[in-house]
Design a protein around this motif. Sequence first.
Motif, PDB file in Angstrom:
ATOM      1  N   SER A   1       0.854  -1.178   0.000  1.00 29.06           N
ATOM      2  CA  SER A   1       0.000   0.000   0.000  1.00 29.06           C
ATOM      3  C   SER A   1       0.897   1.237   0.000  1.00 29.06           C
ATOM      4  O   SER A   1       2.097   1.135   0.234  1.00 29.06           O
ATOM      5  CB  SER A   1      -0.893   0.000   1.248  1.00 29.06           C
ATOM      6  OG  SER A   1      -0.103   0.058   2.419  1.00 29.06           O
TER       7      SER A   1
ATOM      8  N   TRP B   1      -0.145   4.304   1.661  1.00 26.55           N
ATOM      9  CA  TRP B   1      -0.334   4.976   2.954  1.00 26.55           C
ATOM     10  C   TRP B   1      -1.623   4.461   3.588  1.00 26.55           C
ATOM     11  O   TRP B   1      -2.417   3.777   2.939  1.00 26.55           O
ATOM     12  CB  TRP B   1      -0.383   6.504   2.801  1.00 26.55           C
ATOM     13  CG  TRP B   1      -1.331   7.006   1.743  1.00 26.55           C
ATOM     14  CD1 TRP B   1      -1.014   7.361   0.464  1.00 26.55           C
ATOM     15  CD2 TRP B   1      -2.761   7.182   1.857  1.00 26.55           C
ATOM     16  NE1 TRP B   1      -2.150   7.739  -0.216  1.00 26.55           N
ATOM     17  CE2 TRP B   1      -3.236   7.658   0.613  1.00 26.55           C
ATOM     18  CE3 TRP B   1      -3.686   6.994   2.895  1.00 26.55           C
ATOM     19  CZ2 TRP B   1      -4.586   7.930   0.382  1.00 26.55           C
ATOM     20  CZ3 TRP B   1      -5.030   7.263   2.666  1.00 26.55           C
ATOM     21  CH2 TRP B   1      -5.461   7.738   1.420  1.00 26.55           C
ATOM     22  N   CYS B   2      -1.823   4.841   4.836  1.00 27.21           N
ATOM     23  CA  CYS B   2      -3.075   4.509   5.521  1.00 27.21           C
ATOM     24  C   CYS B   2      -3.368   5.636   6.500  1.00 27.21           C
ATOM     25  O   CYS B   2      -2.479   6.050   7.250  1.00 27.21           O
ATOM     26  CB  CYS B   2      -2.921   3.177   6.258  1.00 27.21           C
ATOM     27  SG  CYS B   2      -4.437   2.683   7.120  1.00 27.21           S
TER      28      CYS B   2
ATOM     29  N   THR C   1     -11.224   4.912   7.841  1.00 28.31           N
ATOM     30  CA  THR C   1      -9.800   4.643   7.685  1.00 28.31           C
ATOM     31  C   THR C   1      -9.546   4.150   6.263  1.00 28.31           C
ATOM     32  O   THR C   1     -10.099   3.131   5.839  1.00 28.31           O
ATOM     33  CB  THR C   1      -9.343   3.602   8.719  1.00 28.31           C
ATOM     34  OG1 THR C   1      -9.732   4.062  10.008  1.00 28.31           O
ATOM     35  CG2 THR C   1      -7.829   3.425   8.669  1.00 28.31           C
ATOM     36  N   TRP C   2      -8.734   4.914   5.541  1.00 30.50           N
ATOM     37  CA  TRP C   2      -8.477   4.643   4.128  1.00 30.50           C
ATOM     38  C   TRP C   2      -7.086   4.090   3.901  1.00 30.50           C
ATOM     39  O   TRP C   2      -6.137   4.499   4.576  1.00 30.50           O
ATOM     40  CB  TRP C   2      -8.602   5.936   3.315  1.00 30.50           C
ATOM     41  CG  TRP C   2      -9.995   6.450   3.185  1.00 30.50           C
ATOM     42  CD1 TRP C   2     -10.504   7.581   3.744  1.00 30.50           C
ATOM     43  CD2 TRP C   2     -11.065   5.873   2.396  1.00 30.50           C
ATOM     44  NE1 TRP C   2     -11.827   7.739   3.372  1.00 30.50           N
ATOM     45  CE2 TRP C   2     -12.191   6.715   2.552  1.00 30.50           C
ATOM     46  CE3 TRP C   2     -11.166   4.733   1.602  1.00 30.50           C
ATOM     47  CZ2 TRP C   2     -13.410   6.444   1.923  1.00 30.50           C
ATOM     48  CZ3 TRP C   2     -12.375   4.466   0.993  1.00 30.50           C
ATOM     49  CH2 TRP C   2     -13.487   5.318   1.149  1.00 30.50           C
ATOM     50  N   VAL C   3      -6.996   3.227   2.928  1.00 27.63           N
ATOM     51  CA  VAL C   3      -5.714   2.710   2.471  1.00 27.63           C
ATOM     52  C   VAL C   3      -5.465   3.281   1.072  1.00 27.63           C
ATOM     53  O   VAL C   3      -6.282   3.076   0.174  1.00 27.63           O
ATOM     54  CB  VAL C   3      -5.738   1.170   2.383  1.00 27.63           C
ATOM     55  CG1 VAL C   3      -4.389   0.638   1.924  1.00 27.63           C
ATOM     56  CG2 VAL C   3      -6.158   0.564   3.712  1.00 27.63           C
TER      57      VAL C   3
ATOM     58  N   HIS D   1      -8.548   4.592  -3.235  1.00 22.53           N
ATOM     59  CA  HIS D   1      -8.514   4.447  -1.785  1.00 22.53           C
ATOM     60  C   HIS D   1      -9.505   3.363  -1.382  1.00 22.53           C
ATOM     61  O   HIS D   1     -10.636   3.329  -1.864  1.00 22.53           O
ATOM     62  CB  HIS D   1      -8.841   5.780  -1.112  1.00 22.53           C
ATOM     63  CG  HIS D   1      -7.908   6.885  -1.531  1.00 22.53           C
ATOM     64  ND1 HIS D   1      -8.090   8.196  -1.197  1.00 22.53           N
ATOM     65  CD2 HIS D   1      -6.778   6.839  -2.274  1.00 22.53           C
ATOM     66  CE1 HIS D   1      -7.112   8.925  -1.715  1.00 22.53           C
ATOM     67  NE2 HIS D   1      -6.305   8.127  -2.378  1.00 22.53           N
TER      68      HIS D   1
ATOM     69  N   LEU E   1     -10.308   0.432   4.869  1.00 22.28           N
ATOM     70  CA  LEU E   1      -9.586  -0.616   5.594  1.00 22.28           C
ATOM     71  C   LEU E   1     -10.551  -1.593   6.264  1.00 22.28           C
ATOM     72  O   LEU E   1     -10.281  -2.792   6.331  1.00 22.28           O
ATOM     73  CB  LEU E   1      -8.659   0.031   6.635  1.00 22.28           C
ATOM     74  CG  LEU E   1      -7.844  -0.921   7.514  1.00 22.28           C
ATOM     75  CD1 LEU E   1      -6.965  -1.840   6.682  1.00 22.28           C
ATOM     76  CD2 LEU E   1      -6.999  -0.139   8.512  1.00 22.28           C
TER      77      LEU E   1
ATOM     78  N   LEU F   1      -3.200  -5.414   6.959  1.00 17.50           N
ATOM     79  CA  LEU F   1      -2.559  -4.549   5.981  1.00 17.50           C
ATOM     80  C   LEU F   1      -1.056  -4.575   6.258  1.00 17.50           C
ATOM     81  O   LEU F   1      -0.606  -5.036   7.300  1.00 17.50           O
ATOM     82  CB  LEU F   1      -3.137  -3.128   6.124  1.00 17.50           C
ATOM     83  CG  LEU F   1      -2.733  -2.137   5.034  1.00 17.50           C
ATOM     84  CD1 LEU F   1      -3.297  -2.566   3.681  1.00 17.50           C
ATOM     85  CD2 LEU F   1      -3.230  -0.732   5.378  1.00 17.50           C
TER      86      LEU F   1
ATOM     87  N   PRO G   1      -2.232   2.644  10.451  1.00 14.63           N
ATOM     88  CA  PRO G   1      -2.602   4.025  10.108  1.00 14.63           C
ATOM     89  C   PRO G   1      -1.505   4.993  10.547  1.00 14.63           C
ATOM     90  O   PRO G   1      -0.877   4.811  11.581  1.00 14.63           O
ATOM     91  CB  PRO G   1      -3.891   4.240  10.907  1.00 14.63           C
ATOM     92  CG  PRO G   1      -4.478   2.873  11.042  1.00 14.63           C
ATOM     93  CD  PRO G   1      -3.289   1.961  11.214  1.00 14.63           C
TER      94      PRO G   1
END
Length: 149
Positions: free
Chosen positions: A23, A25-26, A44-46, A95, A98, A105, A109
């Motif tokens: 990935s 970022w998170c 919460t996004w990946v 994105h 999560l 992951l 985060p």
Amino acid sequence: MTEPTREGGCLCGAVRFEITLPSKWCAHCHCSMCRRAHGAGIVTWVGMQEDRVRIVQGQEHLVRYASSPQAWRGFCGRCGSTMLFASERWPGEVHVALACLDGELDRAPMAHVYYDVRVPWLDVVDHLVKLGGESGTQPLPASGGPDRG
Ligand SMILES: [Zn+2]
Ligand SMILES: [Zn+2]
């Protein structure tokens, strides 16, 4: 060499996707659009390179809602789970929520974004960097305590 993958999907199981790590970022997003789209205090996004996200099942159930002229949010048309987001602001990225991912992951985060517009009913007590402002990702003035001032 095969890169590790993770699967994920919606609540009803109709839509399944696969991401290929790593990935990018998170981060936890506190913006009002994410909150409404997901019915949650934070999302919460990946951050993934676009070509590392693949719909493996239920493409016909995946609905893309244009939440703004330059962005879409992908949700299951059957159960409503919101799973994906992409915007011209982040070209080449998709994105992934999560919470819709199975398994772990490759990173934890890293930050809170749009932190200055967060809801007052959720206490954030971690030590991650808190960003906000116009873009949602600018440094915020140091705060002396948990109050919003
Ligand atoms: Zn579903
Ligand atoms: Zn957001």
